[in-house]
Design an enzyme around this catalytic site. Sequence first.
Site, PDB file in Angstrom:
ATOM      1  N   CYS A 103       4.822  -0.188   7.673  1.00 49.24           N
ATOM      2  CA  CYS A 103       4.662   1.134   8.074  1.00 49.24           C
ATOM      3  C   CYS A 103       4.852   1.758   6.998  1.00 49.24           C
ATOM      4  O   CYS A 103       4.133   3.045   6.242  1.00 49.24           O
ATOM      5  CB  CYS A 103       5.024   1.564   9.209  1.00 49.24           C
ATOM      6  SG  CYS A 103       4.063   3.413  10.205  1.00 49.24           S
ATOM      7  N   CYS A 201       7.716   1.940  17.783  1.00 51.19           N
ATOM      8  CA  CYS A 201       6.647   3.190  18.369  1.00 51.19           C
ATOM      9  C   CYS A 201       5.462   2.503  19.027  1.00 51.19           C
ATOM     10  O   CYS A 201       5.285   3.876  19.824  1.00 51.19           O
ATOM     11  CB  CYS A 201       6.300   3.604  17.122  1.00 51.19           C
ATOM     12  SG  CYS A 201       4.948   3.497  16.041  1.00 51.19           S
TER      13      CYS A 201
END
Length: 357
Positions: A103, A201
């Site tokens: 990410c 997440c």
Amino acid sequence: MSEKAIIAMSGGVDSSVAALLMKNSGYECIGATMKLYTNEDAGVSREKGCCSLSDVEDAKSVAHRLDMLHYVFNFTDKFRECVIDRFVRAYENGQTPNPCIDCNRYLKFDKMLLRMKEIDFDYIVTGHYARIEYDKNTGKYLLKKAVDSTKDQSYVLYMLTQEQLAHIKFPLGAYTKKEIRKIAEENNFVTAHKSDSQDICFVPDGDYASFIERYLGKSFPQGDFVLRDGTVLGNHKGIIYYTLGQRKGLGVSYTKPLFVCEINTETNNVVLGDNADLFTDTLKADNVNIISGEDFSSPVRCKAKIRYKHEEQPATAFVDENGILNVKFDEPQRAVTKGQAVVLYDGDTVLGGGEIM
């Protein structure tokens, strides 16, 4: 004219205070929340994980208090391709990935930097606990550990380049988490007492295997638990349910404790063994990034860290003619895991790292 900064605002306390610190330092700031996926796509409720409506509203609230414009950037396609798909493929190949690194690599410090350039801004700012220093003697930027060793996130930032470091600010690197909370309280931010995210997440319940099966729309076949000599001990549920070093949840009985020592994707076997079988003093890594860009072809003494919560250990490292990072530890390390990152340090300075093969 003031320099301009995009504050990557997740809706948490850290990025909220990062925005405040940059505003107080005289930067012209806007806030931006990355929309990375829909919670429903991940099979969880709207209010779990990040990217929820409440996270966006919290970020917007803080931006409003700071008299900053706030935007939402939709990066869902890039996130699916470069983070979720890579995460799933790694587990299919018997690896244990760190999607936070991907990410950072492909979204926070690639897509966001491109957006920064498009709107003619100067910096991307995040709430990471790390420091960037410019070395006038070498003309290079240094990535360094945070002052708060309990929150240091330099490990997940090893992929940053000189070009990227020149356009990034980490204002929290000189603070402790306790100090950041206090600043948020003093400024009445809605995020002041918001808990830190502990899970990946897009898998907020921590059940990676179920997520992968939902995402792919298929189940993984059962196979055999075997010892190194080939003795079959029982059946496993599917290779994505296991990771190197695992002891709990195996469901096999034996005369002594057993640990996952290998995941063989060709035979669909999970190899079990003693704790001692998990130790090795060497590793290889690809996707290598040496932050300074300097030649690493000769052995370098350093310390190396093989997972986020691992304490870095003395080692010697070099990059061979094929671009592979070779690391030899002074002492054997437990559960060197394919898919995780190995990150090299010289004191508080991050030298670089790679993905363990």
